[in-house]
Scaffold this motif. Structure first.
Motif, PDB file in Angstrom:
ATOM      1  N   PHE A 476      -0.368   8.008  -1.770  1.00  0.00           N
ATOM      2  CA  PHE A 476      -0.459   6.974  -0.436  1.00  0.00           C
ATOM      3  C   PHE A 476      -2.129   7.053  -0.061  1.00  0.00           C
ATOM      4  O   PHE A 476      -2.591   5.996   0.122  1.00  0.00           O
ATOM      5  CB  PHE A 476       0.018   7.739   0.806  1.00  0.00           C
ATOM      6  N   ARG A 477      -2.896   7.966  -0.422  1.00  0.00           N
ATOM      7  CA  ARG A 477      -4.228   7.904  -0.113  1.00  0.00           C
ATOM      8  C   ARG A 477      -4.826   7.043  -1.230  1.00  0.00           C
ATOM      9  O   ARG A 477      -5.965   6.322  -1.182  1.00  0.00           O
ATOM     10  CB  ARG A 477      -4.865   9.448  -0.237  1.00  0.00           C
ATOM     11  N   LEU A 478      -4.154   7.045  -2.468  1.00  0.00           N
ATOM     12  CA  LEU A 478      -4.704   6.055  -3.610  1.00  0.00           C
ATOM     13  C   LEU A 478      -4.523   4.613  -2.930  1.00  0.00           C
ATOM     14  O   LEU A 478      -5.435   3.619  -3.472  1.00  0.00           O
ATOM     15  CB  LEU A 478      -3.944   6.420  -4.856  1.00  0.00           C
ATOM     16  N   TRP A 479      -3.502   4.418  -2.460  1.00  0.00           N
ATOM     17  CA  TRP A 479      -3.303   2.854  -1.792  1.00  0.00           C
ATOM     18  C   TRP A 479      -4.441   2.814  -0.855  1.00  0.00           C
ATOM     19  O   TRP A 479      -5.000   1.474  -0.869  1.00  0.00           O
ATOM     20  CB  TRP A 479      -1.781   2.967  -1.177  1.00  0.00           C
ATOM     21  N   GLN A 480      -4.643   3.637   0.043  1.00  0.00           N
ATOM     22  CA  GLN A 480      -5.470   3.394   1.255  1.00  0.00           C
ATOM     23  C   GLN A 480      -6.929   3.137   0.377  1.00  0.00           C
ATOM     24  O   GLN A 480      -7.930   2.377   1.066  1.00  0.00           O
ATOM     25  CB  GLN A 480      -5.538   4.559   2.198  1.00  0.00           C
ATOM     26  N   ARG A 481      -7.327   3.947  -0.331  1.00  0.00           N
ATOM     27  CA  ARG A 481      -8.644   3.688  -1.070  1.00  0.00           C
ATOM     28  C   ARG A 481      -8.707   2.565  -1.892  1.00  0.00           C
ATOM     29  O   ARG A 481      -9.860   1.840  -1.865  1.00  0.00           O
ATOM     30  CB  ARG A 481      -9.060   5.033  -1.751  1.00  0.00           C
ATOM     31  N   ASN A 482      -7.836   2.164  -2.938  1.00  0.00           N
ATOM     32  CA  ASN A 482      -8.048   1.141  -3.734  1.00  0.00           C
ATOM     33  C   ASN A 482      -7.547  -0.205  -3.326  1.00  0.00           C
ATOM     34  O   ASN A 482      -8.166  -1.037  -3.615  1.00  0.00           O
ATOM     35  CB  ASN A 482      -7.153   1.773  -4.993  1.00  0.00           C
ATOM     36  N   LEU A 483      -6.469  -0.189  -2.591  1.00  0.00           N
ATOM     37  CA  LEU A 483      -5.769  -1.456  -2.080  1.00  0.00           C
ATOM     38  C   LEU A 483      -5.230  -1.438  -0.633  1.00  0.00           C
ATOM     39  O   LEU A 483      -4.321  -1.744  -0.310  1.00  0.00           O
ATOM     40  CB  LEU A 483      -4.632  -1.684  -3.042  1.00  0.00           C
ATOM     41  N   PRO A 484      -6.269  -1.411   0.230  1.00  0.00           N
ATOM     42  CA  PRO A 484      -6.039  -1.175   1.528  1.00  0.00           C
ATOM     43  C   PRO A 484      -5.524  -2.510   2.381  1.00  0.00           C
ATOM     44  O   PRO A 484      -4.771  -2.398   3.046  1.00  0.00           O
ATOM     45  CB  PRO A 484      -7.117  -0.486   2.316  1.00  0.00           C
ATOM     46  N   ASP A 485      -6.124  -3.622   1.825  1.00  0.00           N
ATOM     47  CA  ASP A 485      -6.017  -5.051   2.289  1.00  0.00           C
ATOM     48  C   ASP A 485      -4.563  -5.569   1.589  1.00  0.00           C
ATOM     49  O   ASP A 485      -4.390  -6.805   1.876  1.00  0.00           O
ATOM     50  CB  ASP A 485      -7.079  -5.666   2.348  1.00  0.00           C
ATOM     51  N   SER A 486      -4.047  -5.028   0.434  1.00  0.00           N
ATOM     52  CA  SER A 486      -2.899  -5.583  -0.383  1.00  0.00           C
ATOM     53  C   SER A 486      -1.637  -6.011   0.332  1.00  0.00           C
ATOM     54  O   SER A 486      -1.483  -5.158   1.293  1.00  0.00           O
ATOM     55  CB  SER A 486      -2.780  -4.921  -1.679  1.00  0.00           C
TER      56      SER A 486
END
Length: 514
Positions: A476-486
């Protein structure tokens, strides 16, 4: 004495003898007549003799027809029969026992939605088929024929009051798929299980219908409304209490206390549409049926393909009926307890709440959405009417593994179908997500896509997800860091917001209708 004198003497003698005989006869006749006259004048002797003779004759006739049994090992003499009969008790009158009415058994129905049956005659399961299946939403198209065999075997054993297939009977409306599915349903009916169907948005006039051989995808034959009816008419339509002239809707009399209002919510004229709507003419027909049911004290359960309520923030369009408010108002005016649907491919339960903060026990219609039978865990819904006046809905997973073992099947995927189906769904969705993530290390992409696949499975299954635990995971943190606006990360947030409850059970007290 000469001869002439001798002859005269003989004649004289004979004449005297004849006269003497005649005289004797006359005397005897006179004496007999006098005796008869005396007896007729007194009357008694003749009448007594005549009555006795008649009684004896009658007794002899009756005893010949109905002989008495032996008494003390000896045959009773005719003179004793009257006395014997007097001593015997009179036979009790024969009383015909009234048949007791059968004890009422509340019905049980099974709902399997979005079966998406695909005929093996339309494919060789080659490259084109695999590409189609991997690009889909996780439906186990490859194994749907076997899945249906396992399901029908369970239904034969379970014997519900009715099995309902609530739309999207085929993958994309292939005529061969409709015909093949109807054959399986026919076998189930022959084993004593009633089947009812309605169409979904995939079933009629669907020009996405296709066959897959080798690397080629080709157009397959489809069905129009008349073709759909001709294939499925024995599954509800020909047994309907009432049929709508303007759609493929009908009323099925489940028992003397309950009706099923089978609604055609699909739009396919002149072209097939994804969204659903109940025609105005059908709304009028529904009102007539509901009014009649009200007068008869009947509980009505509507079943349609499209959703009555807005059930998902992730899929806000093309799932809820376009004129849902009109349908809600009609159903609530008759205090209908439950509306059953499918289409969404998510297991959901929800109560209509038009006013925020309204008390929980206030009446409003509820909806149960059955998830797709073709997607793991391949479940169906069970709606029971209980002895104490409740409606109870639960879900059950089809035991494909048990069926496969019993059928002597060697396919490992079927023998471990629960594990295979879950992995297949997660892999398909994860693979689709991975293909949209660019310019990140493969290890990170795998973790991010895997998280999306896992929470999507829970979402389809209608089971709660612990949002705090998910948000604490590395993926989940990888999503927050890499693609937060996707868009995909936003979808994860919607799923977490939408999975706070278990949607696999629902119940309602029918006394609230009163």
């Amino acid at each position: 004495m000469n001869k002439r004198k001798k002859n005269w003497l003989l004649v004289l003698i004979y004449t005297i003898m004849i006269l003497l005989c005649f005289g004797i006869v006359m005397v005897v006749d006179h004496l007999d007549t006098s005796d008869r006259d005396r007896r007729e004048t007194s009357g008694s002797p003749y009448e007594e003799s005549s009555d006795k003779s008649g009684q004896e004759e009658s007794t002899e006739i009756n005893d010949h027809i109905n002989p008495d049994p032996e008494i003390n090992g000896e045959t009773a003499k005719p003179e004793a029969w009257k006395e014997i009969r007097k001593k015997q008790p009179a036979k009790p009158p024969v009383i015909e026992e009234e048949e007791e009415p059968e004890e009422y058994k509340p019905p049980v129905i099974v709902v399997a939605s979005d079966v998406h049956y695909y005929s093996p005659d339309l494919t060789d399961y080659g490259e084109a088929f695999e590409e189609m299946e991997k690009g889909d939403d996780g439906k186990l198209v490859h194994y749907i024929p076997q899945l249906m065999d396992a399901f029908t075997a369970e239904m034969e054993e379970f014997k519900p009051s009715a099995v309902i297939l609530s739309g999207d009977l085929t993958l994309n409306g292939e005529k061969a798929g409709h015909e093949a599915l109807a054959q399986k349903l026919e076998i189930l009916e022959e084993k004593g299980v009633k089947v009812l169907v309605i169409p979904g948005n995939h079933d009629i006039n669907n020009y996405f219908s296709a066959s897959y051989f080798g690397k080629e995808k080709e157009v397959a034959d489809i069905v129009d409304p008349e073709g759909f009816y001709n294939i499925y008419r024995r599954f509800g339509y020909d047994q309907a209490r009432s049929r709508d002239e303007d759609s493929l809707s009908y009323v099925y009399e489940l028992d003397e206390k309950n009706w099923l209002l089978m609604l055609d919510s699909a739009q396919y004229e002149p072209l097939n549409k994804v969204g659903g709507r109940i025609k105005e003419e059908t709304l009028h027909w529904m009102n007539v049926q509901l009014e009649e049911a009200k007068d008869l004290g009947i509980t009505v359960i509507p079943v349609a393909h499209h959703n009555l309520l807005k059930e998902s923030i992730l899929y806000p369009t093309d799932c809820t009926l376009e004129n849902s408010q009109n349908v809600i108002e009609l159903l609530e005016s008759y205090r209908v307890p439950l509306y059953i649907s499918g289409h969404l491919h998510l297991q959901r339960t929800k109560k209509h709440k038009p006013e925020p903060g309204e008390r929980e026990d206030a009446y409003h219609i509820s909806e149960v959405v059955a998830d797709s039978f073709a997607i793991s865990p391949c479940r169906y819904g069970i709606l029971k009417w209980t002895e104490d006046g409740r409606l109870v809905y639960t879900t059950r997973e089809t035991d494909v593994e048990r069926w496969a073992k019993g059928a002597g099947i060697s396919d490992e995927n079927l023998l471990t179908f629960k594990e295979y189906g879950m992995k297949f769904l997660i892999d398909v969705i994860s693979s689709q997500v991975s293909g949209k993530i660019k310019n990140l290390p493969e290890e990170q992409v795998e973790k991010m896509a895997g998280l999306y696949g896992v929470i999507n499975k829970a979402y389809c299954e209608g089971i709660p997800v612990n949002g705090e635990e998910i948000r604490s995971e590395e993926a989940f943190r990888l999503w927050q860091r890499n693609l937060p606006d996707s868009r995909m990360f936003a979808e994860i947030g919607m799923i977490l917001k939408d999975t706070g409850n278990d949607h696999n059970t629902w119940e309602y007290d029918l006394q609230k209708k009163e």
